[in-house]
Design an enzyme around this catalytic site. Structure first.
Site, short mmCIF file in Angstrom:
data_model
loop_
_atom_site.label_atom_id
_atom_site.label_comp_id
_atom_site.label_asym_id
_atom_site.label_seq_id
_atom_site.Cartn_x
_atom_site.Cartn_y
_atom_site.Cartn_z
N PRO A 17 60.17 -45.87 64.81
CA PRO A 17 60.04 -45.56 63.39
C PRO A 17 61.29 -44.89 62.86
O PRO A 17 61.82 -43.97 63.50
CB PRO A 17 58.85 -44.58 63.36
CG PRO A 17 58.81 -43.98 64.72
CD PRO A 17 59.32 -45.02 65.66
N MET A 18 61.79 -45.35 61.73
CA MET A 18 62.94 -44.69 61.09
C MET A 18 62.69 -44.65 59.60
O MET A 18 62.68 -45.70 58.93
CB MET A 18 64.25 -45.44 61.40
CG MET A 18 64.72 -45.29 62.83
SD MET A 18 66.27 -46.16 63.13
CE MET A 18 65.72 -47.85 63.21
N ALA A 19 62.50 -43.43 59.07
CA ALA A 19 62.27 -43.28 57.64
C ALA A 19 63.48 -43.82 56.89
O ALA A 19 64.63 -43.55 57.26
CB ALA A 19 62.07 -41.80 57.32
N CYS A 101 60.35 -36.05 65.09
CA CYS A 101 61.35 -35.98 64.03
C CYS A 101 61.87 -34.55 63.91
O CYS A 101 61.07 -33.60 63.91
CB CYS A 101 60.65 -36.44 62.75
SG CYS A 101 61.67 -36.42 61.34
N LYS A 140 54.51 -39.62 69.47
CA LYS A 140 55.95 -39.67 69.71
C LYS A 140 56.49 -38.24 69.75
O LYS A 140 56.26 -37.47 68.81
CB LYS A 140 56.64 -40.47 68.60
CG LYS A 140 58.14 -40.59 68.78
CD LYS A 140 58.67 -41.70 67.90
CE LYS A 140 60.17 -41.83 67.97
NZ LYS A 140 60.87 -40.76 67.24
N ARG A 226 68.33 -46.84 66.26
CA ARG A 226 69.58 -47.08 65.53
C ARG A 226 70.30 -48.35 65.93
O ARG A 226 70.96 -48.97 65.10
CB ARG A 226 70.50 -45.86 65.69
CG ARG A 226 69.99 -44.64 64.92
CD ARG A 226 70.67 -43.39 65.35
NE ARG A 226 70.36 -43.07 66.75
CZ ARG A 226 70.93 -42.11 67.45
NH1 ARG A 226 71.85 -41.36 66.90
NH2 ARG A 226 70.58 -41.89 68.70
#
Ligand SMILES: Cc1cc2nc3c(=O)[nH]c(=O)nc-3n(C[C@H](O)[C@H](O)[C@H](O)COP(=O)(O)O)c2cc1C
Length: 332
Positions: A17-19, A101, A140, A226
């Site tokens: 997940p990447m906001a 996060c 996570k 990424r």
């Protein structure tokens, strides 16, 4: 066979997940190119935020492949349980809880990896959320709070006890943020200590690195973040390497152009006229970051205000690259 609850995954690779990155168009693209699952951007647990334009897009899973995994973030057990239940009702098939996060707070409460410091609160959150839904809940985390307080093992045991069905670990502590290299020893220790599937995460940016991390951690699968930006086909690259022990042939320039054009079109449709072309800019920056004149092109591209003109600019850029490559070949 790798399973999360009733869902059998087609391979061992998941888009992390990447906001601001893993929106529906990008998730679908990564799945078309080999990701077995793609976790949504985090959704803030407080439903009073869900009417914002950002949240409406984040909660949209129309047409997504199974299993649909939605990540929730917050620090209040009741609120997280309600958010999990509401997301289940809206089509989520897996709920992922964000304790990875580095953001300090969500809605004025500790959230993300800040929660790892309070093991009693972690227990309360996991118990409440698991009991609130019928679907699998995953977690996570990072390796700990800071390098002197790596409590991933304790949190992993709490998670397994609470009925969490898979655990992803980013090989950095909260205080490391994104600095230094990810370490995989802690992940390997956790893998040995629990029975639920463990996913290793952090700095996996090539097929070789993926094979190395799987070997040293013995993890069941990998989360890739990424390295997928501007390279959604990395999942196919890694799957091929893991299966055949060698690289698959690189994509042709025309294939890359087609992927970019399709991605752009999906972003324009998903976010609409006003927002789509703006959101597209960062993705184009990532796609073309290794091309020779990328800074120049990016500057020009970022000034374009129309979706159609963006598509035309990509067509033009690839044609020019082709001409330059041909000229280079002739000169050689
Ligand atoms: C732009 C960006 C946004 C992120 N947003 C989230 C998020 O919403 N939830 C989460 O759990 N992790 C988030 N992360 C962390 C990633 O999921 C992942 O753990 C981290 O990037 C390390 O993996 P990588 O080296 O493969 O990128 C984010 C990372 C980046 C770079």
């Amino acid at each position: 066979m790798l399973k999360i609850g009733p869902y059998q995954l087609k391979n061992r690779l998941i888009l992390a997940p990447m906001a601001g990155v893993t929106d529906r168009p990008f998730r679908q693209l990564c799945r078309q190119h080999g990701a077995a699952m793609a976790v949504s951007e985090m959704v803030i647990a407080d439903p009073s935020f869900w009417k914002t334009r950002k949240s409406i897009h984040r909660l949209d899973h129309q047409g997504e492949d199974t299993p649909i995994s939605v990540q929730i973030a917050g620090g209040d057990p009741e609120m997280l349980a309600t958010a999990a239940k509401l997301n289940q009702d809206m089509g989520a098939q897996i709920i992922d809880i964000n304790m990875g996060c580095p953001a300090k707070k969500v809605c004025n409460k500790a959230a993300g990896s800040a929660l790892m410091k309070d093991e009693a609160l972690v227990t309360a959150i996991l118990d409440r959320v698991v009991n609130a839904v019928e679907i699998p809940v995953t977690l996570k985390i990072r390796t700990g709070w800071d390098t002197t307080q790596k409590n991933a093992l304790t949190i992993a045991r709490i998670a397994e006890q609470a009925g969490i069905q898979a655990l992803a670990i980013h090989g950095r502590t909260r205080s490391c943020a994104y600095k230094g290299d990810a370490e995989y020893t802690t992940i390997s220790q956790v893998k040995q200590a629990i029975q639920i599937p463990v996913f290793a995460n952090g700095d996996i940016d090539s097929p070789e690195k993926a094979a190395h991390v799987l070997k040293v951690t013995q993890a069941d699968g990998l989360l890739i973040g990424r390295a997928a930006q501007g390279c959604p086909w990395i999942f196919d690259d890694i799957n091929y390497f893991l299966e055949h022990g060698q690289h698959r042939p690189s994509l042709e320039t025309d294939q890359i152009k087609e992927i970019i054009l399709r991605h752009l079109t999906e972003l324009h449709q998903f976010y609409g006229e006003k927002m789509g072309h703006r959101i597209a800019r960062k993705h184009i920056g990532w796609y073309l970051k290794t091309s020779k004149n990328h800074l120049e092109f990016r500057k020009e591209f970022n000034q374009i205000e129309s979706p159609q003109k963006q598509l035309e600019a990509i067509h033009r850029e690839f044609e020019q690259q082709k001409v330059k490559a041909n000229e280079g070949e002739k000169a050689a």
